[in-house]
Design a protein around this motif. Structure first.
Motif, PDB file in Angstrom:
ATOM      1  N   ASN A 146       0.161  38.186   8.212  1.00 15.23           N
ATOM      2  CA  ASN A 146       0.912  37.539   7.133  1.00 15.23           C
ATOM      3  C   ASN A 146       2.251  37.009   7.632  1.00 15.23           C
ATOM      4  O   ASN A 146       2.905  37.624   8.475  1.00 15.23           O
ATOM      5  CB  ASN A 146       1.181  38.531   6.001  1.00 15.23           C
ATOM      6  CG  ASN A 146      -0.064  38.867   5.217  1.00 15.23           C
ATOM      7  OD1 ASN A 146      -0.669  38.004   4.600  1.00 15.23           O
ATOM      8  ND2 ASN A 146      -0.456  40.133   5.242  1.00 15.23           N
ATOM      9  N   LYS A 147       2.654  35.864   7.087  1.00 17.16           N
ATOM     10  CA  LYS A 147       4.002  35.358   7.284  1.00 17.16           C
ATOM     11  C   LYS A 147       4.898  35.948   6.196  1.00 17.16           C
ATOM     12  O   LYS A 147       4.513  36.011   5.027  1.00 17.16           O
ATOM     13  CB  LYS A 147       4.025  33.834   7.211  1.00 17.16           C
ATOM     14  CG  LYS A 147       3.264  33.150   8.345  1.00 17.16           C
ATOM     15  CD  LYS A 147       3.939  33.400   9.690  1.00 17.16           C
ATOM     16  CE  LYS A 147       3.239  32.628  10.798  1.00 17.16           C
ATOM     17  NZ  LYS A 147       3.850  32.913  12.130  1.00 17.16           N
ATOM     18  N   GLY A 173       8.585  35.989   4.170  1.00 20.98           N
ATOM     19  CA  GLY A 173       9.825  35.347   3.773  1.00 20.98           C
ATOM     20  C   GLY A 173      10.778  36.384   3.202  1.00 20.98           C
ATOM     21  O   GLY A 173      10.359  37.332   2.525  1.00 20.98           O
ATOM     22  N   GLU A 212       6.194  29.234   0.784  1.00 16.88           N
ATOM     23  CA  GLU A 212       6.090  28.964   2.218  1.00 16.88           C
ATOM     24  C   GLU A 212       5.636  30.161   3.052  1.00 16.88           C
ATOM     25  O   GLU A 212       5.490  30.046   4.271  1.00 16.88           O
ATOM     26  CB  GLU A 212       7.446  28.474   2.742  1.00 16.88           C
ATOM     27  CG  GLU A 212       7.877  27.145   2.135  1.00 16.88           C
ATOM     28  CD  GLU A 212       9.231  26.661   2.597  1.00 16.88           C
ATOM     29  OE1 GLU A 212       9.590  25.507   2.296  1.00 16.88           O
ATOM     30  OE2 GLU A 212       9.946  27.444   3.268  1.00 16.88           O
ATOM     31  N   ASN A 213       5.387  31.301   2.392  1.00 10.44           N
ATOM     32  CA  ASN A 213       5.020  32.518   3.116  1.00 10.44           C
ATOM     33  C   ASN A 213       3.925  33.268   2.373  1.00 10.44           C
ATOM     34  O   ASN A 213       3.689  33.025   1.188  1.00 10.44           O
ATOM     35  CB  ASN A 213       6.239  33.423   3.286  1.00 10.44           C
ATOM     36  CG  ASN A 213       7.367  32.743   4.040  1.00 10.44           C
ATOM     37  OD1 ASN A 213       7.403  32.726   5.260  1.00 10.44           O
ATOM     38  ND2 ASN A 213       8.299  32.142   3.304  1.00 10.44           N
ATOM     39  N   ASP A 214       3.298  34.197   3.080  1.00  7.57           N
ATOM     40  CA  ASP A 214       2.259  35.021   2.455  1.00  7.57           C
ATOM     41  C   ASP A 214       2.848  36.191   1.672  1.00  7.57           C
ATOM     42  O   ASP A 214       2.289  36.612   0.658  1.00  7.57           O
ATOM     43  CB  ASP A 214       1.310  35.562   3.540  1.00  7.57           C
ATOM     44  CG  ASP A 214       0.673  34.466   4.351  1.00  7.57           C
ATOM     45  OD1 ASP A 214      -0.025  33.623   3.760  1.00  7.57           O
ATOM     46  OD2 ASP A 214       0.889  34.436   5.586  1.00  7.57           O
ATOM     47  N   PRO A 219      11.497  39.329   9.066  1.00  9.25           N
ATOM     48  CA  PRO A 219      10.887  38.146   8.446  1.00  9.25           C
ATOM     49  C   PRO A 219      10.650  37.012   9.441  1.00  9.25           C
ATOM     50  O   PRO A 219      11.261  36.956  10.520  1.00  9.25           O
ATOM     51  CB  PRO A 219      11.945  37.730   7.422  1.00  9.25           C
ATOM     52  CG  PRO A 219      13.243  38.119   8.079  1.00  9.25           C
ATOM     53  CD  PRO A 219      12.950  39.405   8.815  1.00  9.25           C
ATOM     54  N   ASP A 220       9.761  36.109   9.059  1.00  7.96           N
ATOM     55  CA  ASP A 220       9.599  34.859   9.803  1.00  7.96           C
ATOM     56  C   ASP A 220      10.634  33.835   9.360  1.00  7.96           C
ATOM     57  O   ASP A 220      11.129  33.047  10.167  1.00  7.96           O
ATOM     58  CB  ASP A 220       8.194  34.288   9.566  1.00  7.96           C
ATOM     59  CG  ASP A 220       7.117  35.217  10.078  1.00  7.96           C
ATOM     60  OD1 ASP A 220       6.878  35.227  11.292  1.00  7.96           O
ATOM     61  OD2 ASP A 220       6.524  35.943   9.250  1.00  7.96           O
ATOM     62  N   ARG A 221      10.949  33.869   8.066  1.00  9.53           N
ATOM     63  CA  ARG A 221      11.912  32.923   7.493  1.00  9.53           C
ATOM     64  C   ARG A 221      12.855  33.672   6.556  1.00  9.53           C
ATOM     65  O   ARG A 221      12.429  34.585   5.848  1.00  9.53           O
ATOM     66  CB  ARG A 221      11.188  31.810   6.718  1.00  9.53           C
ATOM     67  CG  ARG A 221      10.178  31.022   7.543  1.00  9.53           C
ATOM     68  CD  ARG A 221       9.494  29.956   6.684  1.00  9.53           C
ATOM     69  NE  ARG A 221       8.461  29.231   7.444  1.00  9.53           N
ATOM     70  CZ  ARG A 221       7.177  29.570   7.445  1.00  9.53           C
ATOM     71  NH1 ARG A 221       6.759  30.593   6.718  1.00  9.53           N
ATOM     72  NH2 ARG A 221       6.321  28.869   8.155  1.00  9.53           N
TER      73      ARG A 221
END
Length: 284
Positions: free
Chosen positions: A22-23, A25, A47-49, A141-143
């Motif tokens: 999973n991404k 945020g 924008e994320n999972d 987080p990724d973002r």
């Protein structure tokens, strides 16, 4: 949606999400959420999972005479907004969870933090950088999503991520305003009806200054003098700062040669300190 107070529980669920590819945020907040926060959360959800929102009034970024004790708090209300906006986890720690009794490690920064809010709030950005760095390590987080209303904070976080090699994309999101132009802020709740009307001058003055720029006035001292005069016409308002800065470094400039410059202001309206900003790159 889950609400965790413990760092370990957040880290455990993040590990599980990572196993499922999973991404993630992340939206850091101090709570008492409004439409501005909600816009960040909704973008993170789109924008994320998975989405994590932190709700933590960080004592380290408040000075001794600032509003830490009176800062508005309402977890039940915030949780409802988060759930409606698509949040998976709220991280709502106590101070003892975030800072051990002998805590003595800080993230500090120079140059960017020495202008604007850094002049009148000298401990503020050390507190912001330290807590955000900790939150990044906890949530992985990724973002991460921040509002452009706090333009200096956004620049500071981007520089910290670059300097400390965080593998995180920092995303700045547009300012959300009421229909009358006042930028959304948790501190707007402090304003009396008369002060709130007076506060409309912040956005109005920024727009007038941008109009002057597009009419051919590019000397910052002229634009700043105009804005200070406008802002202090009402005795309810007192200027903390008015600056025209390069948006990445937050350094003041002498003449506007690039249209992406930022006009940043901080104004006391009664006992409430409000900030706002505007970019010069959009012709009216």
């Amino acid at each position: 949606m889950k609400i965790f107070k413990e760092i370990k529980k957040v880290k455990d669920i993040v590990r599980l999400w990572r196993l499922e590819d999973n991404k993630i945020g992340f939206v850091p907040t101090m709570g008492y959420l409004h439409e501005g926060h909600k816009s960040l959360i909704e973008r993170a959800a789109a924008e994320n999972d998975k989405v994590i929102v932190s709700i933590y009034v960080n004592p380290m970024q408040f000075g001794p005479k600032e509003d830490l004790a009176s800062y508005p708090r309402d977890l039940e209300r915030d949780a409802k907004i988060c759930e409606e906006a698509g949040v998976d986890v709220i991280f709502h720690p106590d101070n003892s969870e975030m800072y051990v009794p002998d805590f003595c490690t800080y993230v500090d920064m120079s140059i960017i933090t020495e202008e604007l809010c850094g002049k009148s709030r000298p401990v503020h950005f050390r507190g912001v950088c330290t807590v955000v760095a900790k939150l990044f390590h906890i949530t992985s987080p990724d973002r991460a999503y921040f509002g452009q209303k706090d333009a200096q904070q956004l620049a500071v976080i981007r520089k910290m991520v670059e300097d400390l090699n965080f593998d995180i994309e920092v995303i700045g999101c547009p300012i959300v305003r009421d229909q009358d132009g006042l930028a959304k802020s948790s501190r707007n709740t402090y304003l009396s009806p008369e002060e709130r009307t007076s506060a409309l001058a912040l956005n109005q003055t920024l727009k007038k200054a941008r109009e002057l720029f597009w009419s051919g006035i590019n000397k910052t001292d002229e634009l700043i003098k105009f804005m200070k005069t406008e802002l202090e016409e009402d005795s309810r308002r007192k200027v903390d700062y008015v600056e025209i800065v390069e948006p990445r470094t937050m350094q003041p400039i002498g003449a506007v040669t690039e249209k992406n410059c930022c006009i940043a202001i901080a104004v006391w309206v009664g006992k409430t300190r409000l900030i706002d900003n505007i970019s010069l790159d959009e012709k009216l």
